[in-house]
Design a protein around this motif. Structure first.
Motif, PDB file in Angstrom:
ATOM      1  N   SER A  34       0.847  -1.194   0.000  1.00 42.05           N
ATOM      2  CA  SER A  34       0.000   0.000   0.000  1.00 42.05           C
ATOM      3  C   SER A  34       0.878   1.238   0.000  1.00 42.05           C
ATOM      4  CB  SER A  34      -0.921   0.012   1.219  1.00 42.05           C
ATOM      5  OG  SER A  34      -0.158   0.099   2.409  1.00 42.05           O
ATOM      6  N   TRP A  38       1.368   9.764   0.322  1.00 41.38           N
ATOM      7  CA  TRP A  38       1.784  10.424  -0.916  1.00 41.38           C
ATOM      8  C   TRP A  38       2.634  11.628  -0.543  1.00 41.38           C
ATOM      9  CZ3 TRP A  38       1.586   8.248  -5.440  1.00 41.38           C
ATOM     10  CH2 TRP A  38       0.615   7.282  -5.703  1.00 41.38           C
ATOM     11  N   CYS A  53       6.256   8.768  -3.044  1.00 43.85           N
ATOM     12  CA  CYS A  53       5.420   8.269  -1.959  1.00 43.85           C
ATOM     13  C   CYS A  53       6.206   7.347  -1.047  1.00 43.85           C
ATOM     14  CB  CYS A  53       4.195   7.533  -2.506  1.00 43.85           C
ATOM     15  SG  CYS A  53       4.586   6.027  -3.405  1.00 43.85           S
ATOM     16  N   GLU A  85      -5.665   5.504  -2.953  1.00 42.09           N
ATOM     17  CA  GLU A  85      -5.695   6.295  -1.719  1.00 42.09           C
ATOM     18  C   GLU A  85      -4.678   5.725  -0.730  1.00 42.09           C
ATOM     19  OE1 GLU A  85      -7.567   9.035  -1.009  1.00 42.09           O
ATOM     20  OE2 GLU A  85      -8.173   8.975  -3.103  1.00 42.09           O
ATOM     21  N   PRO A  86      -4.176   6.547   0.186  1.00 40.88           N
ATOM     22  CA  PRO A  86      -3.247   6.031   1.190  1.00 40.88           C
ATOM     23  C   PRO A  86      -3.870   4.892   2.007  1.00 40.88           C
ATOM     24  CG  PRO A  86      -3.244   8.416   1.217  1.00 40.88           C
ATOM     25  CD  PRO A  86      -4.354   7.984   0.295  1.00 40.88           C
TER      26      PRO A  86
END
Length: 91
Positions: A34, A38, A53, A85-86
């Motif tokens: 994951s 960012w 990231c 998305e994070p």
């Protein structure tokens, strides 16, 4: 895919096609990963070898736990879109 990035043609300095960045395999036993955070946003200019990231990867073996690293851009460009998305797990 994690993000799309537009790049400039070195001759014309015009924006060329987009490049899609994929989750790199951080180790042979990596099962999924994951984006932890960012370090850039949509519309940001990115220099070659600039940080994009922070990544986090889960390993197959329980003993090895989690691996973290920062991802660098290979070329200059502008971030067109962030596709993940994070903290959302991707294969």
């Amino acid at each position: 895919a994690m993000m799309m990035r537009a790049t400039r043609c070195w001759r014309t300095r015009r924006w060329a096609s987009s490049i899609v960045a994929f989750m790199p395999k951080l180790s042979p036993s990596m099962t999924h990963g994951s984006v932890s955070k960012w370090l850039c946003g949509v519309g940001d200019s990115i220099e070659a070898y600039g940080l994009v990231c922070e990544l986090s990867a889960t390993q197959v073996e329980e003993s090895s736990g989690e691996t973290k690293m920062e991802l660098e851009a290979h070329d200059e460009g502008v971030v067109a879109k962030l596709l993940v998305e994070p903290n959302v797990v991707v294969p």
